[in-house]
Design an enzyme around this catalytic site. Structure first.
Site, PDB file in Angstrom:
ATOM      1  N   ASP A  31      60.091  68.723 -41.731  1.00 52.31           N
ATOM      2  CA  ASP A  31      59.144  69.696 -42.315  1.00 52.31           C
ATOM      3  C   ASP A  31      58.190  68.973 -43.263  1.00 52.31           C
ATOM      4  O   ASP A  31      58.506  67.880 -43.768  1.00 52.31           O
ATOM      5  CB  ASP A  31      59.906  70.758 -43.121  1.00 52.31           C
TER       6      ASP A  31
HETATM    7  N1  URA Z   1      66.308  70.699 -41.556  1.00 53.48           N
HETATM    8  C1  URA Z   1      65.306  71.373 -42.172  1.00 53.48           C
HETATM    9  O1  URA Z   1      65.475  72.503 -42.588  1.00 53.48           O
HETATM   10  N2  URA Z   1      64.148  70.717 -42.349  1.00 53.48           N
HETATM   11  C2  URA Z   1      63.923  69.455 -41.951  1.00 53.48           C
HETATM   12  O2  URA Z   1      62.824  68.916 -42.167  1.00 53.48           O
HETATM   13  C3  URA Z   1      64.964  68.776 -41.313  1.00 53.48           C
HETATM   14  C4  URA Z   1      66.157  69.424 -41.123  1.00 53.48           C
END
Ligand code: URA
Length: 233
Positions: free
Chosen positions: A101
């Site tokens: 993310d």
């Molecule tokens: N899980 C999440 O919630 N976000 C990420 O970026 C990676 C794993």
């Protein structure tokens, strides 16, 4: 390797432009002009483009320490792509193996080897991804063993029928844990903690398979993988 591919891998040219340069007679192999894009470049062949010696780069394997507010995408959008941090030719044609993310930091693996990337991200291969997680609410001391068991046996994520695959939860402090998961569902770590009534404050990926984020890399820095790291996948 075909000559047009060789030119792409040794210059900034796209495949289409490489073909045009070839047809214009701008490329020589061992001193002879070759116009055929499909010409197979022999080993130890001296390839010159406009008289300059060029060498194919070969496949590239990179680890990057992703800073917050960057995207694991091949285009810049609201935030710049992590690929904008790579000061190398054709960075935007590389493949990001396993996306994070925008607000997640840490280890991102980037390559132009499609098969290697597939081995890392394919759901049928088991590849653990370890995250260091800061939580909004402290985990109750007397519930820790139960929580570890819940993560190991699978968590029901909102809107999903199947439970998550076994995950390893290691509690370092009341609001700091290590979470290792072997799948990569959308916002998985955040949704797993939401499912137990908590909230992720920050998420940092430390390891993928046996490849650990190099502690000498500051946010935004990167390095090529070692041969051992490449072979580990
Ligand atoms: N899980 C999440 O919630 N976000 C990420 O970026 C990676 C794993």
């Amino acid at each position: 390797m075909r000559l047009d591919k060789y030119l792409c891998e040794s210059t900034e040219l796209s495949r289409a432009n490489a073909k045009k340069c070839l047809h214009r007679g701008e490329v020589t192999c061992n001193g002879i002009v070759v116009k055929n894009s499909a010409f197979k470049v022999p080993d130890n062949c001296e390839v010159r483009f406009l008289g300059e010696l060029v060498k194919a780069r070969g496949l590239r394997y990179i680890m990057l320490n992703k800073p917050a507010d960057t995207l694991c995408s091949n285009v810049d959008e609201v935030y710049p792509s992590v690929l904008s941090l790579l000061d190398i030719p054709k960075a935007y044609s590389l493949h990001i193996a396993g996306r994070l993310d925008a607000d997640t930091t840490g280890l991102v693996l980037i390559t132009d080897d499609g098969q290697w990337s597939h081995r890392l991200t394919s759901p049928v291969k088991v590849c653990g991804k370890r995250y260091r997680v800061q939580l909004a609410a402290p985990l109750p001391e007397d519930k820790i063993a139960e929580l570890i068991e819940r993560f190991a046996s699978g968590i029901a994520l909102k809107g999903e029928k199947a439970l998550t695959r076994p995950a390893l939860l290691e509690v370092l402090a009341p609001t700091e844990v290590l979470l290792t998961i072997i799948e990569g569902k959308y916002h998985q770590a955040k949704r797993m903690f939401a499912a137990i009534g908590n909230q992720v404050v920050s998420l940092h990926r430390e390891q993928v398979g046996v490849i650990a984020l190099d502690p000498s890399l500051r946010p935004g820095e990167w390095r090529y993988l070692t041969q051992d790291e490449i072979d580990s996948v």
